[in-house]
Write an enzyme that holds these catalytic residues in place. Structure first.
Site, PDB file in Angstrom:
ATOM      1  N   CYS A 135       0.704  -1.270   0.012  1.00 35.89           N
ATOM      2  CA  CYS A 135       0.014  -0.015  -0.041  1.00 35.89           C
ATOM      3  C   CYS A 135       0.743   1.048   0.006  1.00 35.89           C
ATOM      4  O   CYS A 135       1.499   1.657  -0.918  1.00 35.89           O
ATOM      5  CB  CYS A 135      -0.987  -0.133   1.082  1.00 35.89           C
ATOM      6  SG  CYS A 135      -2.170   1.210   0.939  1.00 35.89           S
ATOM      7  N   HIS A 170      -3.551  -5.112   0.601  1.00 40.48           N
ATOM      8  CA  HIS A 170      -3.206  -5.448   1.635  1.00 40.48           C
ATOM      9  C   HIS A 170      -3.104  -7.025   1.830  1.00 40.48           C
ATOM     10  O   HIS A 170      -3.950  -7.733   2.346  1.00 40.48           O
ATOM     11  CB  HIS A 170      -3.721  -5.181   3.155  1.00 40.48           C
ATOM     12  CG  HIS A 170      -3.482  -3.659   3.168  1.00 40.48           C
ATOM     13  ND1 HIS A 170      -2.741  -3.080   4.051  1.00 40.48           N
ATOM     14  CD2 HIS A 170      -4.379  -2.377   2.730  1.00 40.48           C
ATOM     15  CE1 HIS A 170      -2.647  -1.797   3.758  1.00 40.48           C
ATOM     16  NE2 HIS A 170      -3.634  -1.073   3.179  1.00 40.48           N
ATOM     17  N   SER A 198      -7.267 -11.311  35.498  1.00 38.00           N
ATOM     18  CA  SER A 198      -8.698 -11.107  35.271  1.00 38.00           C
ATOM     19  C   SER A 198      -9.374 -12.622  35.108  1.00 38.00           C
ATOM     20  O   SER A 198     -10.639 -12.484  35.142  1.00 38.00           O
ATOM     21  CB  SER A 198      -8.971 -10.264  34.039  1.00 38.00           C
ATOM     22  OG  SER A 198      -8.342 -11.028  32.995  1.00 38.00           O
ATOM     23  N   GLY A 199      -8.751 -13.648  34.826  1.00 42.39           N
ATOM     24  CA  GLY A 199      -9.447 -14.919  34.506  1.00 42.39           C
ATOM     25  C   GLY A 199      -9.395 -14.858  33.053  1.00 42.39           C
ATOM     26  O   GLY A 199      -9.672 -16.225  32.446  1.00 42.39           O
ATOM     27  N   VAL A 248      -7.884 -15.103  28.889  1.00 46.22           N
ATOM     28  CA  VAL A 248      -6.543 -15.681  28.611  1.00 46.22           C
ATOM     29  C   VAL A 248      -5.355 -15.021  28.683  1.00 46.22           C
ATOM     30  O   VAL A 248      -4.464 -15.487  28.841  1.00 46.22           O
ATOM     31  CB  VAL A 248      -6.988 -15.852  26.825  1.00 46.22           C
ATOM     32  CG1 VAL A 248      -5.708 -16.552  26.284  1.00 46.22           C
ATOM     33  CG2 VAL A 248      -8.163 -16.780  26.560  1.00 46.22           C
ATOM     34  N   ASP A 249      -5.225 -13.625  28.241  1.00 45.86           N
ATOM     35  CA  ASP A 249      -4.057 -13.002  28.265  1.00 45.86           C
ATOM     36  C   ASP A 249      -3.190 -12.787  29.573  1.00 45.86           C
ATOM     37  O   ASP A 249      -1.888 -13.084  29.377  1.00 45.86           O
ATOM     38  CB  ASP A 249      -4.545 -11.403  27.597  1.00 45.86           C
ATOM     39  CG  ASP A 249      -5.105 -11.382  26.417  1.00 45.86           C
ATOM     40  OD1 ASP A 249      -4.901 -12.316  25.828  1.00 45.86           O
ATOM     41  OD2 ASP A 249      -5.787 -10.613  26.283  1.00 45.86           O
ATOM     42  N   SER A 250      -4.190 -12.564  30.535  1.00 48.70           N
ATOM     43  CA  SER A 250      -3.519 -12.334  31.890  1.00 48.70           C
ATOM     44  C   SER A 250      -3.042 -13.718  32.298  1.00 48.70           C
ATOM     45  O   SER A 250      -2.152 -13.694  33.288  1.00 48.70           O
ATOM     46  CB  SER A 250      -4.626 -11.672  33.039  1.00 48.70           C
ATOM     47  OG  SER A 250      -5.782 -12.165  33.211  1.00 48.70           O
ATOM     48  N   GLU A 253      -1.400  -8.879   4.060  1.00 48.89           N
ATOM     49  CA  GLU A 253      -1.300  -9.126   5.459  1.00 48.89           C
ATOM     50  C   GLU A 253      -2.904  -9.522   6.132  1.00 48.89           C
ATOM     51  O   GLU A 253      -2.710 -10.147   7.168  1.00 48.89           O
ATOM     52  CB  GLU A 253      -0.748  -8.307   6.269  1.00 48.89           C
ATOM     53  CG  GLU A 253      -1.335  -6.994   6.359  1.00 48.89           C
ATOM     54  CD  GLU A 253      -0.982  -5.708   5.467  1.00 48.89           C
ATOM     55  OE1 GLU A 253      -1.311  -4.566   5.868  1.00 48.89           O
ATOM     56  OE2 GLU A 253      -1.027  -6.243   4.293  1.00 48.89           O
TER      57      GLU A 253
END
EC number: 6.3.5.2
Length: 539
Positions: free
Chosen positions: A81, A176, A230-231, A233-235, A178
């Protein structure tokens, strides 16, 4: 040493998707701003270079160019682009305003059998021309090829939609590759990285764990870290990764801000204190959070308040730890890019995230974000590699601000109670409803997905509370109650997403149960917006 691809970021919202596609080819890559020095480019010694897109115009910012070393290094270069436009300008071509801007789906004709596009097509025309289904997002266009280049792709409104100088290994496309909307995009980037650049495919998640653990140990030393759990996935993955690196130097702080999912507190304590054997402190701060949110309707202000209160809770807890110097967060790249917080600081802000936008400069703790450069699917891969249980790793993501960004307008305890019950019903029905052959025949899922739950077939699903009332009839009486919207999306990277085509029978059961079981709600609607133009969360 791994072979490396250098990605120069000109400010696109989807630059990190380029990195993700390169990583999917098991090649190491890094993103750096477009204005790095020539010396940096030479010392980085990449096997190839990719120039990202941008929200800018080549007319408006004449300084937004690639370093001269990009062209002097003698390695293959791919322009995407804006990257194509700056390649054209810097190498002697011409770029001009387009009187027909292209944003969205387009069909591109491939030309010339170049190494990048040869034998890659989605369909052929009656005349035998190979066509590609792609995603466009541009206002300018290349009007004249630079010396040595030939036409590689075109559309009726963009005669030069791709160009190539095969002798020097320079390739550029106006679309794009990607994003997932470009169906053959992954194949194009893989071909550039492995075929044209000849990079070795030797970077895997195991390597990332080793590198991340070493970096965490180096950063933290013998100091202590607190992490907001937090419960989600990330944390969860961040906690597991940091715990592997520094063990009991990590204390997880689980804050109940009154905006959690149904029975979230019990689940989090059972899972993390039990499974991870980590130190977990449970704090009930619901009165504090809800009190500060009273009367606030602006979504940005709500996020800032929630972020601020999180910081206060963490600081108070940190004072109890004599050596606590670090605040760890499960920030992932989609959080960062939507907040305009990429390494280059060039992307425009869509909305702030409490992880990245709510931290004051006076924070007395250093920030540790080991997942900051990873996408959601990579975070899940990391979780599996760390040995976390599937029910933890493949749980749908939940925002740090919780139900605070799923209640439109002012946040009230009563609204949160209604919403968490409706949300629990929706998730329960998704979990117990299995995709059938009839669903596959109707195009709702792929044949190989038959037998999986609709929870597993969606990437994120939740209910949203709408602070409006509608008239209904229940029994012989008139009702005037609130509305909830159900939202379910399918995505691989959470940067773009499609709304999930759930079976009508499933949606019908959800609606019937919510209206009958949650007093105060009398209407259920389903959100059929993709990302873009909408974001996944409503606020």
């Amino acid at each position: 040493m791994h072979d490396k691809i250098l990605i120069l970021d000109f400010g696109s919202q989807v630059t990190q998707l380029i990195a993700r596609r390169v990583r999917e080819a098991h090649v190491y890559c890094e993103i750096h701003p477009n204005d790095v020095s020539d010396e940096f480019v030479r010392e980085y010694a990449p096997k190839g270079i990719i120039l990202s897109g941008s929200h800018a115009s080549t007319y408006e910012d004449h300084q937004l160019r690639a370093p001269q070393a990009v062209w002097d290094l003698g390695v293959p270069v791919l322009g995407i682009c804006y990257g194509m436009q700056t390649m054209a300008v810097q190498l002697g071509g011409k770029v001009e305003w387009s009187d027909h801007r292209e944003f969205g789906y387009a069909e591109v004709r491939a030309h010339g059998h170049t190494p990048l596009l040869k034998d890659i097509e989605d369909f052929s025309t009656a005349e035998g021309h190979g066509m590609l289904k792609v995603w466009m997002s541009h206002g300018d266009k290349v009007a004249a090829l630079p010396p040595g280049f030939k036409l590689m792709a075109s559309t009726p409104s963009c005669p030069i939609a791709g160009m190539a100088d095969e002798a020097r290994g320079y390739y550029a496309v106006q679309f794009h590759p990607e994003v997932t909307h470009t169906s053959k995009g992954r194949e194009m980037i893989e071909r550039f990285v492995l075929g044209i650049c000849r990079a070795k495919a030797d970077w895997v998640m195991k390597d990332h764990i080793e590198e991340a653990v070493a970096l965490i140990r180096k950063q933290v030393g013998d100091e202590e870290v607190i992490l907001g759990l937090s419960g989600g996935v990330d944390s969860s993955v961040a906690a597991a990764l940091i715990h592997r690196a520094i063990g009991d130097q990590l204390t997880c702080v689980f804050v109940d801000h009154g905006l959690l999912r149904l029975d979230e507190g019990k689940m989090v304590m059972d899972m993390f204190a039990g499974r991870l054997h980590a130190k977990v402190v449970h704090i009930d701060a619901s009165e504090q959070f809800l009190g500060h949110l009273a009367g606030v309707t602006d979504p940005e202000q709500k996020r800032k308040i929630i972020g601020r209160e999180f910081v206060e809770v963490f600081q108070a807890e940190a004072k109890k730890l004599s050596n606590a110097k670090w605040l760890a967060q499960g920030t992932i790249y989609p959080d960062v890019v939507e907040s305009g917080g990429t390494k280059t600081k060039k992307a425009t802000t869509i909305k702030s995230h409490h992880n990245v936008g709510g931290l004051p400069e006076t924070l007395g703790l250093k920030l540790l974000e080991p997942l900051r450069d990873l996408f959601k699917d990579e975070v899940r891969q990391l979780g599996v590699a760390l040995g976390l249980p599937p029910e933890m790793v493949y749980r749908h993501p939940f925002p740090g601000p919780g139900l605070g960004v799923r209640i439109l307008g002012e946040v009230k305890r009563d609204y949160a109670d209604l919403l968490r019950r409706a949300d629990a019903i929706f998730i329960e029905e998704l979990r117990k409803t299995i995709a059938t052959e009839q669903d596959a025949a109707a195009g709702l899922c792929e044949p190989q997905q038959v037998g999986k739950s609709w929870y597993d077939l969606t990437s994120q699903a939740f209910a949203v509370f709408l602070p409006v009332k509608s008239v209904g009839v229940m029994g012989d009486g008139r009702t005037y109650d609130y509305v909830v919207a159900l939202r379910a999306v399918q995505t691989t990277d959470f940067m773009t997403a499609h709304w999930a085509h759930l079976p009508y029978s499933l949606l019908g059961r959800c609606s019937n149960r919510i209206i009958n079981e949650v007093r105060g709600l009398n209407r259920v609607v389903y959100d059929v917006s993709g990302k873009p133009p909408a974001t996944i969360e409503w606020e």
